[in-house]
Every structure is written in structure tokens, then in C-alpha cells.
Scaffold this motif. Structure first.
Motif, PDB file in Angstrom:
ATOM      1  N   LYS A 144       8.099 -49.315  17.390  1.00 44.34           N
ATOM      2  CA  LYS A 144       7.683 -47.895  18.556  1.00 44.34           C
ATOM      3  C   LYS A 144       8.507 -47.661  19.931  1.00 44.34           C
ATOM      4  CE  LYS A 144       2.615 -48.213  17.590  1.00 44.34           C
ATOM      5  NZ  LYS A 144       1.352 -49.741  16.596  1.00 44.34           N
TER       6      LYS A 144
ATOM      7  N   ASN B 153       2.888 -43.939  14.318  1.00 41.67           N
ATOM      8  CA  ASN B 153       1.816 -44.546  12.497  1.00 41.67           C
ATOM      9  C   ASN B 153       0.760 -43.460  11.971  1.00 41.67           C
ATOM     10  OD1 ASN B 153       3.348 -47.263  12.269  1.00 41.67           O
ATOM     11  ND2 ASN B 153       1.603 -48.136  13.952  1.00 41.67           N
ATOM     12  N   VAL B 154       1.268 -43.516  10.788  1.00 39.77           N
ATOM     13  CA  VAL B 154      -0.073 -42.928   9.643  1.00 39.77           C
ATOM     14  C   VAL B 154      -0.261 -43.231   8.965  1.00 39.77           C
ATOM     15  CG1 VAL B 154       1.064 -41.257  11.047  1.00 39.77           C
ATOM     16  CG2 VAL B 154       2.205 -41.544   8.767  1.00 39.77           C
ATOM     17  N   TYR B 155      -0.842 -42.317   8.343  1.00 38.58           N
ATOM     18  CA  TYR B 155      -1.949 -42.903   6.774  1.00 38.58           C
ATOM     19  C   TYR B 155      -1.763 -41.880   5.609  1.00 38.58           C
ATOM     20  CZ  TYR B 155      -3.853 -45.192   2.512  1.00 38.58           C
ATOM     21  OH  TYR B 155      -3.545 -45.774   1.459  1.00 38.58           O
ATOM     22  N   MET B 156      -0.600 -41.854   5.011  1.00 38.31           N
ATOM     23  CA  MET B 156      -1.362 -40.660   3.712  1.00 38.31           C
ATOM     24  C   MET B 156      -1.860 -41.761   2.080  1.00 38.31           C
ATOM     25  SD  MET B 156       1.154 -38.683   4.224  1.00 38.31           S
ATOM     26  CE  MET B 156       1.970 -37.829   5.850  1.00 38.31           C
TER      27      MET B 156
ATOM     28  N   TYR C 145       8.024 -40.796  11.911  1.00 39.08           N
ATOM     29  CA  TYR C 145       6.567 -41.599  11.388  1.00 39.08           C
ATOM     30  C   TYR C 145       6.603 -42.512  10.419  1.00 39.08           C
ATOM     31  CZ  TYR C 145       3.722 -36.999  12.867  1.00 39.08           C
ATOM     32  OH  TYR C 145       3.105 -36.200  13.176  1.00 39.08           O
TER      33      TYR C 145
ATOM     34  N   TRP D 116       1.919 -48.065   7.033  1.00 41.54           N
ATOM     35  CA  TRP D 116       1.723 -49.572   6.570  1.00 41.54           C
ATOM     36  C   TRP D 116       1.022 -49.426   5.324  1.00 41.54           C
ATOM     37  CZ3 TRP D 116       4.983 -53.536   8.292  1.00 41.54           C
ATOM     38  CH2 TRP D 116       6.247 -53.563   9.341  1.00 41.54           C
TER      39      TRP D 116
END
Lengths: 477, 477
Positions: A63, A69-72, A138, A141
Motif C-alpha cells: 500500500k 487490492n481487488v478480487y477477481m 492492483y 490475496w
């Protein structure tokens, strides 16, 4: 005493059988357990707490570097995986396929993500329009799945946890800069937090990531002299952008392809912690990553006042991650257990110590015992944790340096690889034929072309032709 | 001005079409995007940052309650899923099946976890031996997959993120206590952090979790009068323990089955935040969950000193999550954008404000503007955030109470459900026939039997037979 011995005897000595020692530590330190699905693991509280600390520290560093952070999605449609030729060739043979959803067969197979370049690219193609949308920095986790044939806890499993950063940039220079920047984040994290020294360098074309223009790596040396690839950072150039049509309108209104990177670090670092720092009494954790930094073990805890003082000490040490073991086990068993779990400092406190207004600090890494006055304990524990952290890095560095060899001729090279586990530095002509021959003859692979190049000789250690690069070679996990 | 209008006009008014308004806010506040796999979503930085704050706060509360985090595999072998009869019946029709690993067909299908009771049970059966191993109070943060037919971002998707706690206890009492304790953690979290008031209660047998003895729930009311199940906590008794053979040796050496619980909260809470607090200008986030609490918007930022003061204010407000929007967009556009994203407080600062040594604070929830002296800004922003948090909960509670009705006779009940979106409290005889009839006649379901029971009448609102419980009924997401 029988019981205490039992806990330590449960571990095979690392000199007798390193692989068995590793498995024993994983099990006895309660880091993970096998699952009903072959090659998958259950990460237990002691193991997951290490991962949480890795996450917390890496995420903070990310950071600071502007990462979001994202989520795919977990699934990749087969047609999407196939869009970039080299990438699909690298991954298709080792993915798990979903073919049924609910009670119906799917029209198109979905693979469980082995890595998410294709998903990020698909998203970027829809989301990036103008130079104003760049850069995208981006990260996610998550867990990924690779259908490995042979597996080992933390080191190679069919499912593992990791973070994967995926960035898109306006220029090739910016992408290259980000690739190197993130490799340095990994390297600094390994050295400063995990106390694991690493070699920073570039992978050869043979060893680079499927679809990458360049792969950078940090390589660490385990206690048994085998190498562990500990983090990689890839520069994709505009290869994926062309395959997925990721273009942006530049300031001059021309349409340009973006330049992309990706970079990842995984739960295998828990394996690295075990194999770099562990000993025949179990795990040894560097203070900055240890879920519990200090374990207070009361001796003769049934005697009046002992437990009270133990909890007083806990309160005094509340600036650290500290626990009191007030279970009904014997002190000896508790000592072994806190050693097995790798807790950096043990505080022993019994009636005699209390009478003398002191306590005994025991270093996990050296087993050294130090008596300290109770009224200095917070400062002394703080100093000791700093010292342990520093000493562990230095010891690991000394071990690595002592197991790094140089070879300029092939016979010497093969002999060194076979007889002296460790890194071998040697010159290389740049041809894959030599890499293939070395692997066949020794089972060693090129670990990296280090950023810090040395001119060991003018010829390739394998074919004798003019040398282009110095390479670190070694057998690897 | 045209541009500013465009951003707000991009949202459908909630009174015109609530479903479209929801989708518009999700999109325009950049919370998530559709993915290439039908029914899956890409959670974008603004959405994921909310989830990170939910995780941080819930995880802290869990750990205070002695919860330890672990990680279980993504895959469940078919034979394992089938071990508990009710459970498999509930989930098998909606799971995704992996049938191929690498290039080979699997001998046994693996389902992608829809929930992990079976994996935890399988692990507990191997790991629990004695009363000393109890309780186990484990949790994992992960994604799960349920092959839903109709999906909506955050509310119902084929993959979603959640936490799932799974515990094992020596006694039925302890399991029941933990089930209620965790429900209360959820309820307190919703009210204190998300500013969403909830009804705490028990699900009827028809609505309880597949395999549970009792399911407890918290139910929230959305702005459109529909209910949202916001967190559930299940007491399994010893049903799973018997199916999986999870036994421990008690102190008297007798073999006993454990008693288990599970409890979960998901990314659907992001949907709840939108539908409880949002308005026609977009998202409205409660301060304690907002990734950015304060957005500083410089006015006439090209004028000398304006940006300097904006950054000075940012430094003064560094105790909050604060940003300066120094992009080259117009102030009006920036105002709309920070409203769209739901940022609780906007600070406007221009040359005139600077001359007067003041700044303008704008509340996102009420649009109220407040001039404050610059040298009081930190204290005033702090107070304002507290006030907004409190007011948002009160407003949501008032809205819910105003949309909670009572019915004692069936005609009145059906009319209320059809004409007045909201909760209807009514007495129930305890028979599933009445639940089925109500659902068929009104599409409303029993949301819960609240812990706070009231005696509205002595007969069931549906069949007229003697009433056993007061139930909250409503149409739900």
C-alpha cells in the motif's frame, strides 16, 4: 522427563534425513496437516498465524507503493485462458477443470485459476480507455490451484495461498520500473522480516514465466543447500495487451497498448522459514514474523505468587506478542513445546527467581540463558528480540555464503554440484543447450542471473564458448 | 456543469426503479463489475476496501472471543460431502464439480466448497482425541461457490467472499452459548460499525441451515422494505459429529461426541450498506466502515496557496482516513464523485475560506454544510464523524420501525404484505403448512422468530389455531 524427551525425539535429526525432519517439524509444530484431497493441505492456527503476519507486513509495504487490492473470480473460461499462446501452454497441463455446475453440464469448461493474468487482462480490456485510467496497480490475496504430481506441505501443493499483483502502465519504462520495484519489496521483506537473505536476479529464458518478456526472482538457500525460488516479478511488455486488446488513448489521441507486470509471493515462504532457520528442536521463528514472540513459562506454578508474577510480567511485556503457558503440563514439556513452535524468547520464572527479583530469558535460536532483573525486563526483552532478528539474518547469510561456490571448468562444476550442496556461481554462454545439459548431468538448474554480476572467467562453464552472464546454479525445491 | 450533472444523472432514482438504482450505484461508485464467468464478479478497489474494513473489524472481534484462523482446502471429495444426509441434500444441487485435474479425469468428483462443514468435520475427526483438545474455535476467510440461477452483485453471486467459523465443544450447552455469542458479535458489528439495525432471532425449521439443529439469524430491512438475512449462526448439536465420528475421551475416559457450531458473514453486507444507507446521489457510507472518511476538495486550486492549505489540512486530519482530490477535474465534478462514493465528510477549501481561516464541512448523509475555523478542524471533523455514525443508525432504525407492521388476521396480513413493503409481525402456530401457504399467497417468508417475543394475539395469523411464536415476515433478497 520421559514425556519431554518424547516431543523432541518425535523429530528426525536434520542431518539424518532432512526431508523427514522437515515433515516432522511441519507436523509437530502444528503448522499444517494433510487433507482428504490429495496434495491439498489444512493450514492450522500456528501456520496460518505466520501467514497472517506475512500478509499484514507485505500488504502494508504494497500500500505504501500505491497498490490497491481487488478480487477477481476463481474461474477462468477455457477460451479466456487460451488467449495468450505461451501462457496457456505453460498452465493448461496443470489446471483443474470444472465441467458441471449444479445439475447441468457446462457448455464451456472453466478452469480453477492457476494464476490470474487472463482475468486481469479481460478486466483491463474493458476498464482501461484513456491514459487517465493508468497506471492500474492492483493486487489480490487468494488461493490458486495447480494440479502438481508430487507435493510437499507449503513447498508444492495443489492449492496454495498467495498474493498476485497485476499492473498496467502507459510505457515500457514504467512497467520495467514497477517489476524491479516489487522484486525489491519482496527481497527487503525477506531480509528484514523473515531474516532470509536472498539473491536478486533475472531468470533465463528457459526458466521465465509463461508469457513473460522478463522474469525477475529472489533465490534463497535452504539449510540443506537446496535453493528455493522465493518470489518472482514478471514484465510482460505488451504481449498480453496485444492478445487481449488492452489499449488506451494517449494524450495525443493515438491508441497505444499498455505494458503489464505481475508479481507473487506464496505460503511457500512458511516452508522457507522452516528450512532456513529450523533446527533439531523444531521451528525457529524470527521475532518480527513470530505470532508469539515471548512465551512465559512459570516454574512450580502451584506455589503461591508464581502465576501472579507470570501474569504481571505478561502485562509489563504487553508491547510484544506475549503469552503465559499456565497449562497443567510440566515446565520441561512447556520448554520443549515453545521450542518446537519456534517462539523466539522464553521467560522462565519460578519461586527462586521471584525471591531474587529476576527472571531467566532463553533465546530460541542459541539456547542461551540470560538472567535479567525483573524491573528491566521490558527493555531487555526488546533488545533481545532485536538481537535475535539481526543474528538470525547474519547466520543465514553466513551459511549461504559458506555454501556458495565458484566453478570455471565443467568437471569442477559437476563435482561441486554433486558433492557440495549449495549455490555454484559459473559463467554461461546464454544458450539453452548448456542449461539442458547441466540439468541432465547434475539435476541443477539456473537459479538466476544476479543483478550483481562478476567476471569469473571469459568462457561458459559448460560449452567453453564466450560467456555472456554469470549465473547462480543449484538444485532447487 | 454538464459533466457534473452527467455523473448524478447516470443513477436512476431509487423511487423510480430500486433494482436499477442499486445496479447503477454498484457501477458508478465503482464497487464491482461483471466478470467473464456468468454470475461471478470483479470486486474493484472501492468495493474491496470496504470488505477489508469489514474483515479487519470482524476479525478483531473474533480474536477477542478466542477465535483462531485456519485454512481448509477449496475442494471437497463427493464422498465427503455425502456424509451428512441433510447437508448434502441442501447443497448438492448447487455446487460446481471439478472432474478433470491436469490432463486426467478424476476418479472421484470434487466439488468446489459451497461451505466447509464437511472439511472441518473431516479434520476434527482426525485432530480431536481428548477433552484437552476442546474447544476448537476455528474460522476461515475464503471464497465459496454456489451455482445460483439468478444473481445480483454482492447479494447473490456464484462466488462470494465470506468468513466461516466452525467450532467443536465438549457439551451441548457450550455449543449453544457459542452459537448465540457469535450471533451477537454479528449483530453488534452491524449496529456499531455498519449502522444497520438488526432483528436477532431464530429461523423456523423450514428456513434453517441444511444439517443444523437450530439456526439463528440477524435480519435487516433495506430501504425498499425488503429484508436481508445478514448473518447466521448454526448449532449442529452432535449430528455432524455422529456422521463423521468426531469423538473425544472425556475426563472419566468415556467416549463422547462433540457438539458443533458454524457461523458466517459475507460480502453481501456491502449490498446491505448500499440498500440501507444509499440515496439518489449514490453510496452513503457510515464513517466507521468508510475506506476514506474525509475527502478534501480544493476550490480554485490553481490559485497560489490553495493546494498547500489543502495538504496542511490533510496532515492535521491524519488521525482519520483522509485524502485530497487534487486531480484536474472541476470542483463540482469532485463533489459529485465523493458523494457517489459515499465519503462521509467533504472538506471544501478555497481562497475565500483561507482568507477567513475557515473551511466548509459537508455531511454526505444530510448534505448539510458547516463552516468551521481551521484551527478547530480536527476536533470538529472528529465530532462530525461520530454524529454521522450515530445519526445514520438512528435514521435506519426509524425507517425500519416505520416499516414494521402488525397483523393478527390473515386478510389484513396479506394486504399489508402486498401494500406496505416492510416487516410484518404476526403470530404463528409452528406448522410448515402455514409458512408454505403464506409464501404462496404473498411470496413473503418467515424471517425469524425474534428473541424478543410479543403476544400480539393468541392465534396463528394464517390458520387460526393456537399460536406458538411471534414471527417477523417479509419479502427478502
Amino acid at each position: 522427563m520421559a514425556k519431554e524427551k518424547k516431543l523432541v525425539e518425535a523429530i528426525t535429526s536434520m542431518d539424518v534425513d532432512f526431508a523427514q525432519w522437515y515433515t516432522d517439524v511441519v507436523k509437530k509444530a502444528e503448522l499444517c496437516d494433510y487433507a482428504s484431497v490429495k496434495g491439498c493441505m489444512v493450514i492450522k492456527p500456528a501456520g496460518y498465524a505466520i501467514w497472517e503476519n506475512i500478509q499484514k507486513e507485505l500488504d502494508r509495504r504494497f500500500k505504501e507503493m500505491g497498490v490497491e487490492n481487488v478480487y477477481m473470480p476463481l474461474f477462468i473460461p477455457e477460451s479466456l485462458l487460451e488467449k495468450e499462446k505461451d501462457h496457456v501452454e505453460g498452465f493448461a497441463p496443470e489446471v483443474a477443470w470444472v465441467t458441471q455446475g449444479g445439475l447441468e453440464s457446462l457448455q464451456e469448461r472453466l478452469c480453477v485459476r492457476p494464476t490470474s493474468e487472463t482475468l486481469f487482462c479481460d478486466f483491463y480490456a474493458r476498464d482501461i480507455h484513456s491514459y487517465r485510467d493508468l497506471p492500474k496497480v492492483y493486487n489480490q490475496w487468494c488461493s490458486v490451484v495447480r494440479w502438481e504430481k508430487t507435493t510437499r506441505p507449503f513447498l508444492r501443493s495443489r492449492e496454495f495461498l498467495w498474493q498476485e499483483g497485476h499492473t498496467a502502465h502507459a510505457t515500457a519504462e514504467e512497467a520495467e520500473e514497477r517489476t524491479i520495484q516489487m522484486l525489491n519489496v519482496y527481497a527487503d521483506f525477506c531480509e528484514e522480516v523473515l531474516a532470509i537473505p536472498v539473491i536478486r536476479g533475472q531468470k533465463t529464458d528457459k526458466e521465465k514465466f509463461a508469457g513473460a518478456e522478463a522474469t525477475y526472482t529472489i533465490e534463497a538457500l535452504m539449510h540443506d543447500g537446496k535453493a528455493l525460488q522465493s518470489g518472482t516479478s514478471h514484465n510482460f511488455g505488451d504481449g498480453f495487451a496485444k492478445a487481449f486488446g488492452i489499449q488506451y488513448a494517449a494524450k495525443d489521441n493515438s491508441l497505444q497498448y499498455v505494458h503489464q507486470t505481475s508479481w507473487g509471493m506464496t505460503t511457500r515462504m512458511i516452508g522457507a522459514l522452516i528450512m532456513v532457520h529450523g533446527d533439531d528442536s523444531g521451528l525457529v521463528l524470527p521475532p518480527w514474523i513470530a505470532p508469539t514472540q515471548v512465551m512465559i513459562v512459570p516454574v512450580q506454578q502451584q506455589k503461591e505468587g508464581v502465576l501472579d508474577v507470570a501474569f504481571e510480567i505478561r502485562d509489563i511485556l504487553s508491547g510484544f506478542r506475549v503469552k503465559v503457558d499456565d497449562s497443567d503440563k510440566s515446565p520441561g514439556w512447556k520448554f520443549s513445546e515453545s521450542e518446537m513452535r519456534g517462539i523466539p524468547v522464553r521467560v522462565e520464572i519460578g519461586p527462586r527467581d521471584i525471591a531474587n527479583r529476576e527472571a531467566v530469558l532463553v533465546r530460541r535460536d542459541t539456547h542461551e540463558k540470560i538472567s535479567v532483573p525483573l524491573d528491566e525486563i521490558a527493555a531487555r526483552v526488546g533488545e533481545l528480540l532485536e538481537t535475535i532478528q539481526k543474528d538470525m539474518l547474519e547466520r543465514a547469510r553466513a551459511h549461504r555464503d559458506a555454501h556458495t561456490y565458484v566453478a570455471t571448468e565443467y568437471e569442477e562444476f559437476v563435482k561441486t554440484i554433486n558433492e557440495k550442496p549449495g549455490f555454484v556461481k559459473a559463467m554461461w554462454c546464454g544458450c539453452q543447450e548448456c542449461e539442458d545439459k547441466i540439468k541432465e548431468d547434475t539435476s541443477a538448474t539456473s537459479r538466476c542471473m544476479p543483478f550483481k554480476q562478476e567476471q569469473l572467467s571469459d568462457h561458459c562453464v559448460c560449452c567453453g564458448k564466450p560467456a555472456k552472464k554469470m549465473v547462480y546454479w543449484g538444485r532447487a525445491y
